[in-house]
Design a protein around this motif. Structure first.
Motif, PDB file in Angstrom:
ATOM      1  N   GLU A 219      16.155 120.861 -27.419  1.00 40.86           N
ATOM      2  CA  GLU A 219      17.333 122.054 -27.522  1.00 40.86           C
ATOM      3  C   GLU A 219      17.981 121.015 -26.269  1.00 40.86           C
ATOM      4  O   GLU A 219      17.473 121.747 -25.738  1.00 40.86           O
ATOM      5  CB  GLU A 219      17.338 122.993 -27.683  1.00 40.86           C
ATOM      6  CG  GLU A 219      16.377 124.228 -28.758  1.00 40.86           C
ATOM      7  CD  GLU A 219      16.103 125.339 -28.411  1.00 40.86           C
ATOM      8  OE1 GLU A 219      15.399 125.540 -27.876  1.00 40.86           O
ATOM      9  OE2 GLU A 219      15.691 125.962 -29.782  1.00 40.86           O
ATOM     10  N   TRP A 220      18.854 120.542 -26.566  1.00 39.05           N
ATOM     11  CA  TRP A 220      19.979 119.990 -25.124  1.00 39.05           C
ATOM     12  C   TRP A 220      20.626 120.248 -24.461  1.00 39.05           C
ATOM     13  O   TRP A 220      21.197 121.987 -25.661  1.00 39.05           O
ATOM     14  CB  TRP A 220      20.451 119.174 -25.942  1.00 39.05           C
ATOM     15  CG  TRP A 220      19.247 117.966 -25.659  1.00 39.05           C
ATOM     16  CD1 TRP A 220      19.497 117.526 -26.958  1.00 39.05           C
ATOM     17  CD2 TRP A 220      19.079 116.894 -25.369  1.00 39.05           C
ATOM     18  NE1 TRP A 220      18.387 116.044 -27.489  1.00 39.05           N
ATOM     19  CE2 TRP A 220      18.284 115.766 -26.084  1.00 39.05           C
ATOM     20  CE3 TRP A 220      18.464 117.130 -23.911  1.00 39.05           C
ATOM     21  CZ2 TRP A 220      17.534 115.111 -25.632  1.00 39.05           C
ATOM     22  CZ3 TRP A 220      18.397 115.502 -23.340  1.00 39.05           C
ATOM     23  CH2 TRP A 220      17.590 114.710 -24.619  1.00 39.05           C
ATOM     24  N   ALA A 221      20.884 120.620 -23.886  1.00 39.56           N
ATOM     25  CA  ALA A 221      22.297 122.153 -23.272  1.00 39.56           C
ATOM     26  C   ALA A 221      23.677 121.798 -23.211  1.00 39.56           C
ATOM     27  O   ALA A 221      23.468 120.685 -23.213  1.00 39.56           O
ATOM     28  CB  ALA A 221      22.055 122.168 -21.320  1.00 39.56           C
ATOM     29  N   TRP A 222      24.209 122.899 -23.670  1.00 35.16           N
ATOM     30  CA  TRP A 222      25.518 122.096 -23.879  1.00 35.16           C
ATOM     31  C   TRP A 222      26.606 122.537 -22.731  1.00 35.16           C
ATOM     32  O   TRP A 222      26.467 122.641 -21.687  1.00 35.16           O
ATOM     33  CB  TRP A 222      25.789 123.802 -24.015  1.00 35.16           C
ATOM     34  CG  TRP A 222      27.345 123.888 -25.045  1.00 35.16           C
ATOM     35  CD1 TRP A 222      28.332 123.301 -25.750  1.00 35.16           C
ATOM     36  CD2 TRP A 222      28.367 123.858 -23.801  1.00 35.16           C
ATOM     37  NE1 TRP A 222      29.660 123.441 -26.488  1.00 35.16           N
ATOM     38  CE2 TRP A 222      30.386 123.963 -25.345  1.00 35.16           C
ATOM     39  CE3 TRP A 222      28.860 123.864 -22.582  1.00 35.16           C
ATOM     40  CZ2 TRP A 222      31.718 123.965 -24.261  1.00 35.16           C
ATOM     41  CZ3 TRP A 222      29.911 124.580 -22.298  1.00 35.16           C
ATOM     42  CH2 TRP A 222      31.671 124.073 -22.605  1.00 35.16           C
ATOM     43  N   PRO A 223      27.527 121.124 -22.342  1.00 28.63           N
ATOM     44  CA  PRO A 223      27.619 120.338 -24.188  1.00 28.63           C
ATOM     45  C   PRO A 223      27.081 119.186 -24.177  1.00 28.63           C
ATOM     46  O   PRO A 223      26.871 118.635 -22.820  1.00 28.63           O
ATOM     47  CB  PRO A 223      28.809 120.171 -23.839  1.00 28.63           C
ATOM     48  CG  PRO A 223      29.172 119.840 -22.202  1.00 28.63           C
ATOM     49  CD  PRO A 223      27.841 120.539 -21.340  1.00 28.63           C
ATOM     50  N   SER A 224      27.149 118.803 -25.130  1.00 31.95           N
ATOM     51  CA  SER A 224      26.189 117.731 -25.675  1.00 31.95           C
ATOM     52  C   SER A 224      26.515 117.134 -26.511  1.00 31.95           C
ATOM     53  O   SER A 224      26.583 117.186 -27.525  1.00 31.95           O
ATOM     54  CB  SER A 224      24.576 117.533 -25.031  1.00 31.95           C
ATOM     55  OG  SER A 224      24.214 116.629 -26.004  1.00 31.95           O
ATOM     56  N   ALA A 225      27.632 116.834 -27.276  1.00 28.64           N
ATOM     57  CA  ALA A 225      28.357 116.059 -28.667  1.00 28.64           C
ATOM     58  C   ALA A 225      27.295 114.835 -29.099  1.00 28.64           C
ATOM     59  O   ALA A 225      26.997 114.706 -30.297  1.00 28.64           O
ATOM     60  CB  ALA A 225      29.853 115.629 -28.062  1.00 28.64           C
ATOM     61  N   ASN A 226      26.479 114.309 -28.112  1.00 30.39           N
ATOM     62  CA  ASN A 226      26.185 112.855 -28.401  1.00 30.39           C
ATOM     63  C   ASN A 226      25.077 112.680 -27.252  1.00 30.39           C
ATOM     64  O   ASN A 226      24.799 112.210 -26.107  1.00 30.39           O
ATOM     65  CB  ASN A 226      26.412 111.194 -28.420  1.00 30.39           C
ATOM     66  CG  ASN A 226      26.046 110.931 -28.356  1.00 30.39           C
ATOM     67  OD1 ASN A 226      24.479 110.671 -28.839  1.00 30.39           O
ATOM     68  ND2 ASN A 226      26.279 108.786 -28.206  1.00 30.39           N
ATOM     69  N   PRO A 227      23.713 113.725 -27.501  1.00 29.29           N
ATOM     70  CA  PRO A 227      22.748 113.454 -26.493  1.00 29.29           C
ATOM     71  C   PRO A 227      22.114 112.295 -26.781  1.00 29.29           C
ATOM     72  O   PRO A 227      21.102 112.343 -25.276  1.00 29.29           O
ATOM     73  CB  PRO A 227      21.618 114.415 -27.679  1.00 29.29           C
ATOM     74  CG  PRO A 227      22.136 115.349 -28.671  1.00 29.29           C
ATOM     75  CD  PRO A 227      23.489 114.290 -29.006  1.00 29.29           C
ATOM     76  N   HIS A 248      18.597 122.283 -17.916  1.00 30.00           N
ATOM     77  CA  HIS A 248      20.282 122.277 -18.163  1.00 30.00           C
ATOM     78  C   HIS A 248      20.775 121.057 -18.621  1.00 30.00           C
ATOM     79  O   HIS A 248      21.557 120.839 -18.885  1.00 30.00           O
ATOM     80  CB  HIS A 248      20.706 122.851 -16.969  1.00 30.00           C
ATOM     81  CG  HIS A 248      19.950 121.425 -15.970  1.00 30.00           C
ATOM     82  ND1 HIS A 248      18.496 121.424 -15.465  1.00 30.00           N
ATOM     83  CD2 HIS A 248      20.799 120.200 -15.564  1.00 30.00           C
ATOM     84  CE1 HIS A 248      18.502 120.288 -14.759  1.00 30.00           C
ATOM     85  NE2 HIS A 248      19.352 119.606 -14.866  1.00 30.00           N
ATOM     86  N   SER A 250      21.317 117.533 -20.334  1.00 28.04           N
ATOM     87  CA  SER A 250      22.018 117.390 -21.567  1.00 28.04           C
ATOM     88  C   SER A 250      22.149 116.076 -22.682  1.00 28.04           C
ATOM     89  O   SER A 250      22.507 115.847 -23.460  1.00 28.04           O
ATOM     90  CB  SER A 250      23.702 117.535 -21.500  1.00 28.04           C
ATOM     91  OG  SER A 250      24.371 116.910 -20.140  1.00 28.04           O
ATOM     92  N   SER A 251      21.017 115.655 -21.521  1.00 30.03           N
ATOM     93  CA  SER A 251      21.299 114.264 -22.497  1.00 30.03           C
ATOM     94  C   SER A 251      19.681 113.524 -22.089  1.00 30.03           C
ATOM     95  O   SER A 251      19.439 113.818 -21.014  1.00 30.03           O
ATOM     96  CB  SER A 251      22.173 112.961 -22.449  1.00 30.03           C
ATOM     97  OG  SER A 251      22.231 112.586 -21.104  1.00 30.03           O
TER      98      SER A 251
END
Length: 417
Positions: A219-227, A248, A250-251
């Motif tokens: 569950e990556w933090a937002w924003p993360s269009a591409n983890p 926090h 995100s990738s």
């Protein structure tokens, strides 16, 4: 299988269980990481214990194979485990460390009531834990097989990270894992393979495959269009000293950068703490040699600038005496500037020191054997190699302790031929 969250909630009872064996009669199962107790070893012991739990009536007990107080030397492990365990209302206090109980009493209990030991991230008990050898039932490891414990079920593959093999086991039995377990597993794979770097030459196809399986489950933090982005612009400027959680992140790139930076923050440690932070010891050859290898994420030139060549030699010699070693190898690695104002380049160095029991001819043969090893590519660090510990630059930077131990083992075994 019980969920990972329920398994985590059983951890708090394990230490008390091992300290009240008189009140039990059932068979024990321990899952033991290696004595260097790095991030890969800790995570793999926890995750393998979870993977084994449906096949065993009493929950397997994962053991962190270092003293509890030594977690202060491992901030990257503390941060990852604190974050992932807190997600299930648990924490590092719930874990069982090797000094939390009497291992000899556990062995005595095992002789009477039964004991199964699973070794993870090593394939033979450490030289100070050989009493466990008859009880080893299983091995999951990514180091060269030492060909001990023939009775054990074994999965030994030379992948970049042991967590890769544990992740594969979980994928094959469960199909998916909880988000916090996915984050816990992907972290050491990234650390051990330098973020799957092709130039580091540590990642195998299986490491890449398991990261690809784990990443979508975090569950990556937002924003993360591409983890899986490795955009170098990701919050590298954030100070990892102030990071209290990984929620926090995100990738994978950000996760790697934070943990890698923490792992590399060792300049404040004393020379003795540097030598013991990531340390393994073996008994090799006949007659037996006691071999110790320290891995330090601090380039030798930086260490010399801080402490001086003379003081490092004294510290290493004192460590050899303290651990009663015949030979000590001190591996230093990391990035350092090449010349004044130059770019930072990853490299490795090696210090070799001998105990008083090793005569000059034996020392010469060991040093000669190491220098001839194509796995290491050793070159003198100083033009004036004087008495005492010998300093080398290691040009084969892809060779970690996984390759150095077999090299020194082969050299020592050749002495008796």
């Amino acid at each position: 299988m019980k969920g990972f969250g329920l398994f985590v909630k059983t951890l708090a009872a394990n230490t008390a269980r091992l300290n009240s064996l008189d009140a039990h009669t059932g068979r024990l199962t321990l899952v033991l990481g290696n004595e260097s107790a790095d991030l890969d070893s800790m995570v793999s012991s926890l995750a393998l214990a979870y993977a084994l739990s449906p096949t065993i009536s009493a929950p397997p007990i994962p053991i962190i194979n270092t003293n509890r107080s030594d977690m202060t030397l491992r901030p990257e492990s503390t941060l990852l485990l604190r974050t992932t365990l807190q997600a299930n209302d648990s924490g590092i206090d719930a874990l069982t460390f090797i000094n939390d109980f009497d291992l000899t009493r556990v062995v005595s209990y095992g002789r009477k009531h039964g004991l199964d030991v699973w070794l993870v991230d090593h394939n033979a008990p450490a030289s100070r834990q050989t009493e466990l050898e008859p009880f080893v039932r299983g091995i999951v490891d990514h180091h060269v097989d030492e060909n001990r414990c023939p009775q054990a079920e074994r999965q030994i593959e030379l992948v970049g990270s042991c967590a890769t093999l544990v992740a594969e086991r979980l994928r094959n039995t469960l199909g998916s894992v909880e988000p916090e377990l996915a984050k816990m597993l992907v972290a050491p794979i990234l650390i051990d393979t330098s973020e799957l770097s092709s130039t580091a030459r540590r990642a195998t196809d299986k490491d890449i495959e398991m990261v690809s399986w784990l990443v979508p489950q975090v569950e990556w933090a937002w924003p993360s269009a591409n983890p899986v982005s490795t955009d170098s612009a990701v919050a590298d400027q954030e100070s990892s000293d102030e990071v209290e959680s990984l929620d926090h992140v995100s990738s994978t790139h950000e996760l790697y950068k934070i943990l890698d930076k923490l792992k590399g923050k060792v300049s404040h440690l004393s020379a003795r703490d540097l030598l013991r932070k990531d340390y393994k010891q073996w008994t090799v050859g006949s007659p037996a040699w006691t071999v110790g290898i320290s891995s330090i994420s601090y380039r030798l030139q930086k260490w010399i600038k801080r402490d001086s060549r003379k003081q490092i030699k004294k510290a290493v010699e004192k460590w050899v005496d303290e651990q009663k070693l015949d030979v000590a190898l001190v591996m230093t690695h990391g990035k350092a500037k090449q010349g004044k104002g130059g770019v930072k380049v990853y490299g490795r160095d090696l210090i070799v020191a001998f105990g008083q029991s090793v005569n000059e001819e034996q020392q010469r043969r060991v040093l000669d054997g190491l220098q001839r090893s194509e796995l290491l590519g050793l070159e003198p660090f100083f033009e004036d190699q004087d008495t005492g510990p010998v300093f080398f630059n290691q040009t084969r930077t892809e060779s970690s302790r996984k390759q150095v131990f077999p090299a020194i083992k082969a050299v020592i075994e050749s002495l008796s031929i």
